[in-house]
Design a protein around this motif. Structure first.
Motif, PDB file in Angstrom:
ATOM      1  N   UNK A 150       2.287 -11.451   8.890  1.00  0.00           N
ATOM      2  CA  UNK A 150       2.443 -10.318   7.859  1.00  0.00           C
ATOM      3  C   UNK A 150       1.350 -10.004   6.877  1.00  0.00           C
ATOM      4  N   UNK A 151       0.887  -9.118   6.956  1.00  0.00           N
ATOM      5  CA  UNK A 151      -0.288  -8.680   6.092  1.00  0.00           C
ATOM      6  C   UNK A 151      -0.418  -7.292   5.476  1.00  0.00           C
ATOM      7  N   UNK A 152      -1.204  -7.181   4.408  1.00  0.00           N
ATOM      8  CA  UNK A 152      -1.320  -5.966   3.888  1.00  0.00           C
ATOM      9  C   UNK A 152      -2.662  -5.265   4.394  1.00  0.00           C
ATOM     10  N   UNK A 153      -2.703  -3.989   4.680  1.00  0.00           N
ATOM     11  CA  UNK A 153      -3.772  -3.360   5.285  1.00  0.00           C
ATOM     12  C   UNK A 153      -4.367  -2.548   4.026  1.00  0.00           C
ATOM     13  N   UNK A 154      -5.430  -2.552   3.825  1.00  0.00           N
ATOM     14  CA  UNK A 154      -6.149  -1.595   3.027  1.00  0.00           C
ATOM     15  C   UNK A 154      -6.128  -2.154   1.373  1.00  0.00           C
ATOM     16  N   UNK A 155      -6.792  -1.327   0.508  1.00  0.00           N
ATOM     17  CA  UNK A 155      -6.951  -2.002  -0.782  1.00  0.00           C
ATOM     18  C   UNK A 155      -5.498  -2.004  -1.648  1.00  0.00           C
ATOM     19  N   UNK A 156      -4.974  -3.211  -2.184  1.00  0.00           N
ATOM     20  CA  UNK A 156      -3.798  -3.216  -2.913  1.00  0.00           C
ATOM     21  C   UNK A 156      -3.883  -2.905  -4.419  1.00  0.00           C
ATOM     22  N   UNK A 157      -4.415  -1.678  -4.543  1.00  0.00           N
ATOM     23  CA  UNK A 157      -4.505  -1.171  -6.029  1.00  0.00           C
ATOM     24  C   UNK A 157      -3.601  -0.090  -6.384  1.00  0.00           C
ATOM     25  N   UNK A 158      -3.434   0.061  -7.600  1.00  0.00           N
ATOM     26  CA  UNK A 158      -2.649   1.093  -7.942  1.00  0.00           C
ATOM     27  C   UNK A 158      -3.099   2.499  -7.735  1.00  0.00           C
ATOM     28  N   UNK A 159      -2.321   3.437  -7.323  1.00  0.00           N
ATOM     29  CA  UNK A 159      -2.745   4.855  -6.888  1.00  0.00           C
ATOM     30  C   UNK A 159      -3.399   4.864  -5.543  1.00  0.00           C
ATOM     31  N   UNK A 160      -3.356   3.604  -4.685  1.00  0.00           N
ATOM     32  CA  UNK A 160      -3.786   3.716  -3.429  1.00  0.00           C
ATOM     33  C   UNK A 160      -2.546   3.802  -2.258  1.00  0.00           C
ATOM     34  N   UNK A 161      -2.679   4.046  -1.189  1.00  0.00           N
ATOM     35  CA  UNK A 161      -1.708   3.836  -0.191  1.00  0.00           C
ATOM     36  C   UNK A 161      -1.643   2.472   0.585  1.00  0.00           C
ATOM     37  N   UNK A 162      -0.843   1.781   0.615  1.00  0.00           N
ATOM     38  CA  UNK A 162      -0.794   0.294   0.925  1.00  0.00           C
ATOM     39  C   UNK A 162       0.043   0.420   2.278  1.00  0.00           C
ATOM     40  N   UNK A 163      -0.339  -0.327   3.270  1.00  0.00           N
ATOM     41  CA  UNK A 163       0.308  -0.382   4.413  1.00  0.00           C
ATOM     42  C   UNK A 163       0.455  -2.089   4.823  1.00  0.00           C
ATOM     43  N   UNK A 164       2.156  -2.282   5.040  1.00  0.00           N
ATOM     44  CA  UNK A 164       2.271  -3.699   5.345  1.00  0.00           C
ATOM     45  C   UNK A 164       2.527  -3.700   6.864  1.00  0.00           C
ATOM     46  N   UNK A 165       1.794  -4.655   7.324  1.00  0.00           N
ATOM     47  CA  UNK A 165       2.146  -4.963   8.896  1.00  0.00           C
ATOM     48  C   UNK A 165       2.862  -6.118   9.021  1.00  0.00           C
ATOM     49  N   UNK A 166       3.486  -5.940  10.376  1.00  0.00           N
ATOM     50  CA  UNK A 166       4.196  -7.206  10.953  1.00  0.00           C
ATOM     51  C   UNK A 166       4.153  -7.056  12.351  1.00  0.00           C
ATOM     52  N   UNK A 185      14.257  -5.859  -7.844  1.00  0.00           N
ATOM     53  CA  UNK A 185      15.329  -5.350  -7.416  1.00  0.00           C
ATOM     54  C   UNK A 185      15.770  -5.408  -6.122  1.00  0.00           C
ATOM     55  N   UNK A 186      15.096  -6.012  -5.135  1.00  0.00           N
ATOM     56  CA  UNK A 186      15.372  -6.435  -3.626  1.00  0.00           C
ATOM     57  C   UNK A 186      15.379  -4.832  -2.671  1.00  0.00           C
ATOM     58  N   UNK A 187      14.680  -3.950  -3.377  1.00  0.00           N
ATOM     59  CA  UNK A 187      14.780  -2.735  -2.596  1.00  0.00           C
ATOM     60  C   UNK A 187      13.476  -2.125  -2.564  1.00  0.00           C
ATOM     61  N   UNK A 188      13.049  -1.749  -1.198  1.00  0.00           N
ATOM     62  CA  UNK A 188      11.844  -1.207  -1.054  1.00  0.00           C
ATOM     63  C   UNK A 188      11.365  -0.157  -1.981  1.00  0.00           C
ATOM     64  N   UNK A 189      10.107   0.210  -2.359  1.00  0.00           N
ATOM     65  CA  UNK A 189       9.754   1.087  -3.079  1.00  0.00           C
ATOM     66  C   UNK A 189      10.317   2.722  -2.679  1.00  0.00           C
ATOM     67  N   UNK A 190      10.421   3.545  -3.569  1.00  0.00           N
ATOM     68  CA  UNK A 190      11.128   4.709  -3.017  1.00  0.00           C
ATOM     69  C   UNK A 190      10.032   5.553  -2.399  1.00  0.00           C
ATOM     70  N   UNK A 191       8.740   5.377  -2.490  1.00  0.00           N
ATOM     71  CA  UNK A 191       7.859   6.105  -1.743  1.00  0.00           C
ATOM     72  C   UNK A 191       7.488   5.546  -0.222  1.00  0.00           C
ATOM     73  N   UNK A 192       8.083   4.192   0.105  1.00  0.00           N
ATOM     74  CA  UNK A 192       7.970   3.464   1.288  1.00  0.00           C
ATOM     75  C   UNK A 192       8.603   4.034   2.546  1.00  0.00           C
ATOM     76  N   UNK A 205       0.952   6.012  -2.731  1.00  0.00           N
ATOM     77  CA  UNK A 205       0.609   6.005  -4.094  1.00  0.00           C
ATOM     78  C   UNK A 205       1.382   4.825  -4.999  1.00  0.00           C
ATOM     79  N   UNK A 206       0.907   3.882  -4.419  1.00  0.00           N
ATOM     80  CA  UNK A 206       1.555   2.235  -4.908  1.00  0.00           C
ATOM     81  C   UNK A 206       1.452   2.132  -6.535  1.00  0.00           C
ATOM     82  N   UNK A 207       2.594   1.685  -7.002  1.00  0.00           N
ATOM     83  CA  UNK A 207       2.371   1.150  -8.575  1.00  0.00           C
ATOM     84  C   UNK A 207       2.523  -0.149  -8.648  1.00  0.00           C
ATOM     85  N   UNK A 208       2.486  -0.748  -9.897  1.00  0.00           N
ATOM     86  CA  UNK A 208       2.616  -2.102 -10.100  1.00  0.00           C
ATOM     87  C   UNK A 208       3.992  -2.593  -9.794  1.00  0.00           C
ATOM     88  N   UNK A 209       5.053  -1.546  -9.923  1.00  0.00           N
ATOM     89  CA  UNK A 209       6.471  -2.153  -9.432  1.00  0.00           C
ATOM     90  C   UNK A 209       6.452  -2.331  -8.210  1.00  0.00           C
TER      91      UNK A 209
END
Length: 375
Positions: A150-166, A185-192, A205-209
């Protein structure tokens, strides 16, 4: 005519009844089995015999070739009250009859240490003359998914698109992936947006949440594996501050380089100046005179001063002086002590009063040492 027809019908019915009561395969288990590599499986083949089946019993298990032009491969065989379990080299030591005495109606076999190459269609054929029956079972040996990464692809910053790969590097396809958040909350973000086949989760458009712990599960029909990812979404960097800091750092580096160059040039110029001054001083200083020349200069000077102070009446006496006042030549000067010249003849000294009565003027002559220097 009617009697013969009735007799023929009864004979046919008896034959059908006799055949119905002959050898039968009684197994009712699944005809398709999925197993994981490394596991064990039982291929079921139960049968029943009839009194009419009086011939020798033969039980044969074979791996059916997918190509009709090739022969089937016999895996294990029971014939003449004896089991031949090492009949097939690739399965040697891994295939056995389930019963110690298959004559009792159990022709099932056990396969251990399954490999992906063991996949195929197996046929159980039971023969006891005049009866012959067979049963086919499809075995699919699958490879469990390996532990995914498991890893995150791309910059993990607010406002960016983050891709989680498995991704699981091994495992029989089709592989399916599922993501879940195990913190907050044990729920994926609404924009995922999740892709079960590709194993990705795109958080737009990732946020701190969106920060938290995520778990990915990789699975197929024979097993599952999972991995955990800790995602931390950071605030965007202060771009103007970074640019200003970079400019200041570059200017400081340039300033340091300029100072170093200036110091080097100044030190080089000073060294060159000191070298020139030293050369000028050395050119102005006359070379030192030798002892011989000094002795000669002092002797000649003293003689001249003596001659200048003498009157004509004293010249005769001065001419009669011994020869040691004469300047020796270089050959005489360099002679060894053994060849030193003879002592000058003794000349009577004339006292001062006598010199005055004779008309001479007394002159003080400075004393000299042997090498001609004034004492």
């Amino acid at each position: 005519m009617e009697l013969s027809t009735t007799w023929s019908g009864c004979l046919l019915l008896s034959l059908i009844a006799g055949l119905a009561s002959s050898l039968e395969i009684t197994s009712t288990g699944p005809t398709s089995i999925n197993m994981a590599s490394g596991q064990s499986v039982k291929l079921d083949c139960q049968f029943s015999l009839a009194p009419e089946d009086s011939g020798p019993l033969d039980i044969e298990w074979s791996l059916v070739s997918p190509d009709n032009q090739n022969e089937d491969k016999v895996v294990i065989l029971y014939s003449g009250d004896r089991a031949y379990e090492d009949y097939y080299a690739p399965m040697k030591g891994r295939v056995h009859f389930n019963s110690a005495d298959p004559k009792n109606g159990d022709g099932s076999i056990n396969l251990t240490g399954l490999k992906s190459s063991d996949s195929g269609t197996y046929q159980c054929k039971v023969k006891k003359a005049p009866g012959i029956r067979s049963r086919k079972i499809l075995l699919n040996v699958m490879v469990k998914p390996s532990k995914p990464r498991c890893y995150a692809e791309g910059p993990t910053q607010e406002g960016k698109d983050i891709v989680l790969r498995c991704i699981s590097s091994e495992g029989t396809k089709p592989l399916q992936y599922s993501w879940e958040k195990t913190s907050d909350t044990k729920l994926l973000p609404a924009s995922a947006v999740m892709d079960p086949m590709g194993g990705t989760v795109n958080i737009r458009n990732a946020s701190a949440s969106a920060s938290g712990i995520y778990r990915c599960t990789s699975s197929n029909r024979v097993g599952t594996e999972e991995c955990v990812l800790n995602l931390s979404v950071t605030p965007p960097p202060n771009t103007p501050g970074i640019i200003a800091g970079a400019i200041i750092a570059v200017l400081l580096v340039l300033l340091i380089i300029a100072i170093i160059l200036f110091c080097c040039c100044r030190a080089r110029h000073r060294k060159k100046y000191e070298k020139e001054i030293c050369n000028e001083i050395r050119e102005d200083v006359p070379p030192p005179k030798s002892r011989v020349s000094t002795a000669r200069s002092f002797t000649v000077g003293s003689q001249r001063s003596s001659l200048g102070s003498m009157s004509p009446s004293n010249l005769h006496e001065y001419a009669l002086k011994p020869q040691y006042d004469k300047i020796p030549s270089s050959e005489e000067y360099d002679k060894p002590p053994s060849h030193a010249p003879l002592a000058p003849p003794t000349v009577p000294k004339i006292g001062g009063p006598n010199l005055s009565r004779m008309g001479g003027i007394p002159v003080m002559i400075p004393a000299q040492n042997r090498d001609g220097s004034i004492v």
